[in-house]
Each structure stands twice: as structure tokens, then as C-alpha cells.
Motif scaffolding. Structure first.
Motif, PDB file in Angstrom:
ATOM      1  N   ASP A 208      14.727  -0.022  -5.236  1.00  0.00           N
ATOM      2  CA  ASP A 208      14.057  -1.318  -5.132  1.00  0.00           C
ATOM      3  C   ASP A 208      14.773  -2.174  -4.085  1.00  0.00           C
ATOM      4  O   ASP A 208      15.970  -2.435  -4.219  1.00  0.00           O
ATOM      5  N   PRO A 209      14.070  -2.614  -3.043  1.00  0.00           N
ATOM      6  CA  PRO A 209      14.741  -3.333  -1.955  1.00  0.00           C
ATOM      7  C   PRO A 209      15.221  -4.733  -2.323  1.00  0.00           C
ATOM      8  O   PRO A 209      16.265  -5.162  -1.867  1.00  0.00           O
ATOM      9  N   ASP A 210      14.483  -5.462  -3.144  1.00  0.00           N
ATOM     10  CA  ASP A 210      14.852  -6.840  -3.464  1.00  0.00           C
ATOM     11  C   ASP A 210      14.176  -7.291  -4.756  1.00  0.00           C
ATOM     12  O   ASP A 210      13.320  -8.166  -4.752  1.00  0.00           O
ATOM     13  N   PRO A 211      14.571  -6.714  -5.895  1.00  0.00           N
ATOM     14  CA  PRO A 211      13.883  -7.050  -7.146  1.00  0.00           C
ATOM     15  C   PRO A 211      14.024  -8.519  -7.542  1.00  0.00           C
ATOM     16  O   PRO A 211      13.137  -9.078  -8.169  1.00  0.00           O
ATOM     17  N   ALA A 212      15.114  -9.179  -7.149  1.00  0.00           N
ATOM     18  CA  ALA A 212      15.297 -10.589  -7.497  1.00  0.00           C
ATOM     19  C   ALA A 212      14.224 -11.475  -6.870  1.00  0.00           C
ATOM     20  O   ALA A 212      13.885 -12.524  -7.401  1.00  0.00           O
ATOM     21  N   ASN A 213      13.679 -11.027  -5.754  1.00  0.00           N
ATOM     22  CA  ASN A 213      12.626 -11.792  -5.064  1.00  0.00           C
ATOM     23  C   ASN A 213      11.270 -11.091  -5.115  1.00  0.00           C
ATOM     24  O   ASN A 213      10.412 -11.324  -4.269  1.00  0.00           O
TER      25      ASN A 213
ATOM     26  N   GLY B 279      10.611  -7.756  -4.799  1.00  0.00           N
ATOM     27  CA  GLY B 279      10.449  -6.577  -3.938  1.00  0.00           C
ATOM     28  C   GLY B 279      10.822  -5.303  -4.661  1.00  0.00           C
ATOM     29  O   GLY B 279      12.004  -5.032  -4.879  1.00  0.00           O
ATOM     30  N   TRP B 280       9.809  -4.534  -5.085  1.00  0.00           N
ATOM     31  CA  TRP B 280      10.035  -3.290  -5.803  1.00  0.00           C
ATOM     32  C   TRP B 280       9.431  -2.127  -5.039  1.00  0.00           C
ATOM     33  O   TRP B 280       8.408  -2.274  -4.375  1.00  0.00           O
TER      34      TRP B 280
ATOM     35  N   GLN C  43      17.323   2.017  -8.170  1.00  0.00           N
ATOM     36  CA  GLN C  43      18.193   2.047  -6.994  1.00  0.00           C
ATOM     37  C   GLN C  43      17.428   1.872  -5.683  1.00  0.00           C
ATOM     38  O   GLN C  43      17.979   1.370  -4.705  1.00  0.00           O
TER      39      GLN C  43
END
Length: 120
Positions: free
Chosen positions: A97-102, A104-105, A95
Motif C-alpha cells: 500500500d503506497p499511502d494508506p494514511a491518505n 492510497g491502497w 506492505q
């Protein structure tokens, strides 16, 4: 971490305002240190403010000495692992993680909480 702390504070204040006779924040100004609060990770009180960091005690502070930016002597807690920051805050793993698709963990952090009992 600021988002989690702000959300927790808002929930605490909402509970306090909704039924002030039944619930009260204990040590809300941190004048008694962290009394009444549960903490995880690098949490300290300075000048009447709770200070939370992501500072570890490891060698990741280079070129400063290991732990140079740590406030409490406790390492920041892991994020994305059972028993870490999300578990402590009552959030599902991942929850924070700011931007896991790019790529950003979140890796580590610290948190404060206080549990109140309120009557509906």
C-alpha cells in the motif's frame, strides 16, 4: 509491483554473484517463456521481456471491452488478502500500500519469482 520485482531481481542477482557455482538463474532472459519462474496474476512474455500488469478481466477497462488491457488471460491477483501478491512475494499484508494514511491502497497486481538455493 516494479518495486517488488526489482527487489526480487536484486536479491537473485546478489545470490548469483555471491556463489555462482552453486546457484543460477534459470531462464533469466525469458527466451523459454516463463519456464523456471512462478507467476501470479497477469504475466506474459513478449519480445524476450516479462510483462506484468494490473489488468483484470472485469469490466473496469471501460470504454474498452472487458479484459482489453490484459496480457495473459489471467486476472491480476488481489493485494492485501491472504494468498494474494504480498503472500506470493513473501511480504506482510499491507506492505504494498503506497499511502494508506491518505487513502492510497494497492488493489491488484502481478508478480514473478524464482527461488534459488545457495550455500553460505
Amino acid at each position: 509491483m516494479k518495486r517488488t520485482f526489482a527487489l526480487s531481481t536484486a536479491l537473485l542477482l546478489g545470490a548469483f554473484i555471491a556463489n555462482p557455482a552453486k546457484a543460477a538463474v534459470i531462464n533469466g532472459d525469458f527466451s523459454a517463456g516463463l519456464t523456471g519462474w512462478d507467476s501470479l496474476g497477469d504475466v506474459a512474455v513478449s519480445a524476450g521481456e516479462a510483462r506484468l500488469s494490473t489488468a483484470s478481466l472485469d469490466v473496469d477497462d471501460f470504454p474498452a471491452a472487458a479484459g482489453a488491457f490484459n496480457l495473459s488471460g489471467n486476472a491480476a491477483a488481489p493485494v492485501g488478502q491472504p494468498g494474494g501478491v504480498e503472500t506470493f512475494a513473501g511480504l506482510p499484508l499491507g506492505q504494498l500500500d503506497p499511502d494508506p494514511a491518505n487513502g492510497g491502497w494497492a488493489f491488484e497486481g502481478s508478480a514473478l519469482r524464482q527461488t534459488l538455493g545457495v550455500q553460505a
